[in-house]
Design a protein around this motif. Structure first.
Motif: not given
Length: 260
Positions: A142-160
Motif C-alpha cells: 500500500d506504500a506509494p512507489a515514490a516512498s520506496l527506497p531505491h532497491g525496492d523500486q528496482r524490485k517493483l520495476e522487475v515486478g511490473i
C-alpha cells in the motif's frame, strides 16, 4: 529453433558520432545474453534502439520474425518486448499494488483506468499479490512507489515487467545502486525467468561476477561496434576483451581464477 529477437545492421548517428554501428545479433529463446563493454560503448543505446526509445538511423529490428523497426515503444511492448530501465520507470504516486495491477490490466488490454473494471478486480488483485510475493514487496503493497527506497523500486520495476509477461526481457543494470543485501532478490528473479525456456533475456551488466553466473552468451560492444560474441568462458578469457573492454588485465583474471 527460431529467433525471438534479431537486429540487422542496427545503427544510430548523433551528428557525426556513430553510437551504435551496424550491430547484427540474433537471440534465441531459453538463453540469457549479457551485453558488456566500457562506459560509452553503446550498450544502453542499443537497448533503446531495440525497445523503441530511439529511432534507428538505419538497420532493422525483428521480433518473432516480424519487422518492428517502424513501431513505437508501446507497440513493441505489445509484441513481447519487456524493458526494465537503468533508472526506475514507475507511477510514483500510485501504490506498489496499483503499479503491478495496472501492468496486468495493460497486458490484458483493459487499459489503465483504476476504477472501471470492478468485475475483474478480485482476479487482478490475486495475480498482483502473487507477483508482490515473488518480488518480496508484500509488506509494502500500500506504500506509494515514490516512498520506496531505491532497491525496492528496482524490485517493483522487475515486478511490473513480470506482470507484462513479455517474450523478451531486457534488463539494463538491474542491480545498479542496490545494497549487497538487496541484490540476491533481483538475481533470483532473473534466475526464475531464465528457467522458462520460452523466454529470451538480454542483460546489460558491469558486475562480472553476475555476468559469469547468469549468462549463456556474452556479446561485447566497443565504440558502438560488435567486438566479441560467444560463450562466456571464451569471451572472458580473451586478453583483448579483458584489457580493452572489461578493464582488467589477463593476469589479474588468471589470479582470480586460481584463487577460486
Amino acid at each position: 529453433m527460431s529467433f525471438s529477437l534479431e537486429t540487422r545492421d542496427l545503427t544510430i548517428r548523433f551528428g557525426g558520432h556513430v553510437a551504435v554501428d551496424a550491430v547484427s545479433c540474433a537471440f534465441r529463446p531459453g538463453t540469457l545474453t549479457a551485453i558488456v563493454g566500457p562506459n560509452g560503448a553503446g550498450k544502453t543505446t542499443y537497448f533503446n534502439l531495440i525497445s523503441g526509445q530511439l529511432k534507428a538511423s538505419s538497420g532493422r529490428v525483428f521480433v518473432g520474425g516480424d519487422d518492428i523497426t517502424s513501431l513505437p515503444a508501446p507497440e513493441r511492448t505489445k509484441r513481447g518486448l519487456g524493458r526494465a530501465f537503468q533508472l526506475t520507470n514507475l507511477f510514483p504516486n500510485l501504490s506498489v499494488m496499483e503499479n503491478i495491477r495496472l501492468a496486468i490490466q495493460a497486458r490484458r488490454g483493459m487499459g489503465l483506468n483504476l476504477w472501471s473494471i470492478w468485475s475483474n478486480h478480485r482476479a487482478l488483485i490475486a495475480e498482483a499479490e502473487a507477483i508482490l510475493e515473488r518480488i518480496a514487496l508484500t509488506a509494502r503493497r500500500d506504500a506509494p512507489a515514490a516512498s520506496l527506497p531505491h532497491g525496492d523500486q528496482r524490485k517493483l520495476e522487475v515486478g511490473i515487467l513480470i506482470a507484462l509477461e513479455p517474450t523478451v526481457f531486457m534488463f539494463d543494470e538491474p542491480t545498479a545502486g542496490m545494497s549487497v543485501d538487496e541484490v540476491p532478490v533481483i538475481l533470483d528473479l532473473i534466475r526464475e525467468i531464465k528457467r522458462d525456456m520460452t523466454k529470451t533475456i538480454l542483460l546489460v551488466e558491469h558486475k562480472m561476477d553476475v555476468v559469469r553466473e547468469l549468462s549463456d552468451r556474452i556479446i561485447v560492444l566497443h565504440n558502438g561496434k560488435l567486438a566479441a560474441d560467444g560463450e562466456p568462458a571464451e569471451v572472458i578469457a580473451s586478453p583483448v576483451v579483458q584489457q580493452a573492454y572489461l578493464g582488467m588485465a589477463a593476469e589479474d583474471e588468471e589470479e582470480a581464477e586460481a584463487a577460486r
